[in-house]
Design an enzyme around this catalytic site. Structure first.
Site, PDB file in Angstrom:
ATOM      1  N   CYS A   1       0.865  -1.181   0.000  1.00 47.12           N
ATOM      2  CA  CYS A   1       0.000   0.000   0.000  1.00 47.12           C
ATOM      3  C   CYS A   1       0.895   1.222   0.000  1.00 47.12           C
ATOM      4  O   CYS A   1       1.934   1.217   0.652  1.00 47.12           O
ATOM      5  CB  CYS A   1      -0.842   0.056   1.276  1.00 47.12           C
ATOM      6  SG  CYS A   1      -2.451  -0.690   1.106  1.00 47.12           S
ATOM      7  N   SER A   2       0.485   2.261  -0.709  1.00 46.32           N
ATOM      8  CA  SER A   2       1.175   3.533  -0.545  1.00 46.32           C
ATOM      9  C   SER A   2       0.891   4.022   0.864  1.00 46.32           C
ATOM     10  O   SER A   2      -0.122   3.673   1.451  1.00 46.32           O
ATOM     11  CB  SER A   2       0.667   4.551  -1.565  1.00 46.32           C
ATOM     12  OG  SER A   2       0.944   4.090  -2.870  1.00 46.32           O
ATOM     13  N   THR A   3       1.775   4.847   1.399  1.00 46.66           N
ATOM     14  CA  THR A   3       1.632   5.291   2.792  1.00 46.66           C
ATOM     15  C   THR A   3       0.369   6.100   3.016  1.00 46.66           C
ATOM     16  O   THR A   3      -0.094   6.212   4.136  1.00 46.66           O
ATOM     17  CB  THR A   3       2.849   6.138   3.222  1.00 46.66           C
ATOM     18  OG1 THR A   3       3.075   7.155   2.214  1.00 46.66           O
ATOM     19  CG2 THR A   3       4.088   5.283   3.324  1.00 46.66           C
TER      20      THR A   3
ATOM     21  N   GLU B   1      -2.544   5.292   1.792  1.00 48.63           N
ATOM     22  CA  GLU B   1      -3.706   4.425   1.694  1.00 48.63           C
ATOM     23  C   GLU B   1      -3.995   3.803   3.055  1.00 48.63           C
ATOM     24  O   GLU B   1      -3.181   3.840   3.960  1.00 48.63           O
ATOM     25  CB  GLU B   1      -3.467   3.315   0.659  1.00 48.63           C
ATOM     26  CG  GLU B   1      -3.388   3.856  -0.759  1.00 48.63           C
ATOM     27  CD  GLU B   1      -3.222   2.755  -1.783  1.00 48.63           C
ATOM     28  OE1 GLU B   1      -4.098   1.893  -1.869  1.00 48.63           O
ATOM     29  OE2 GLU B   1      -2.199   2.767  -2.488  1.00 48.63           O
TER      30      GLU B   1
END
Length: 199
Positions: free
Chosen positions: A10-12, A14
């Site tokens: 996950c991107s930070t 998200e």
């Protein structure tokens, strides 16, 4: 015996719930052991990712790497090509959602080409999103709107934090106790203290 490894990212910015959903999907795709699931909270454009590198270092001949889609592994076409080469050299199988790339035998050129095209589209999608965000920010600024978080002032500092500051300053309470008593996190308290000191 060959192992099946899972990778979810996950991107930070998200939510962690998204990682949980990916974990469920990885199990549905064949990852049976939780200790073989590598979780990362980084952008897909970042090349040097700790958990991805740990995974690539852990796999051996005949193993399988599973991700829910190509973009979870990487949004960089260059890095995807490097991962394909690692898979070919180590004779791995890649399962990326419904797309299977079997490098345990000689890789079919059509399959490799399709995977690289998916990587190109993933990178293109990321770049388009980034461009739209930059364009939106520039448009908002041109209209005089404040973009980003508003800067904190002494008025934003909770009264309780101000009231208890002298106790902390005198050494009567520790910073950890100060944060707990004011029901704020340590990083938030540090921000408030900076504002109090500057004020």
């Amino acid at each position: 015996m060959a192992n099946i490894y899972g990778y979810c990212r996950c991107s930070t910015n998200e939510t962690r719930q998204d990682i949980t959903r990916q974990e469920r999907e990885l199990k549905a795709l064949g990852v049976t052991n939780n200790k073989y699931i590598y979780k990362e909270y980084e952008s897909g454009t970042k090349v040097n990712r700790v958990e991805l590198q740990r995974l690539l270092d852990s796999v051996s001949e005949g193993d399988t790497i599973v991700a829910t889609e190509v973009s979870r592994i990487t949004r960089s076409t260059k890095q995807l090509c490097e991962i394909i080469e690692i898979a070919k050299n180590k004779h791995l199988k890649l399962i990326l959602g419904s797309f299977v790339v079997d490098c345990t035998k000689e890789l079919d050129p059509m399959t490799e080409g399709m995977l690289k095209m998916m990587g190109v589209f993933s990178e293109l999608e990321r770049n388009m999103i980034s461009q739209r965000v930059k364009s939106g920010v520039a448009n908002a600024r041109s209209k005089g709107k404040i973009v980003g978080r508003p800067s904190l002032t002494i008025n934003n500092v909770p009264q309780k934090v101000k009231d208890m500051y002298d106790l902390y300053k005198s050494g009567s309470i520790s910073k950890t106790d100060y944060a707990k008593m004011c029901s704020v996190s340590r990083p938030t308290l540090d921000k408030y203290l900076k504002i109090i000191l500057e004020g």
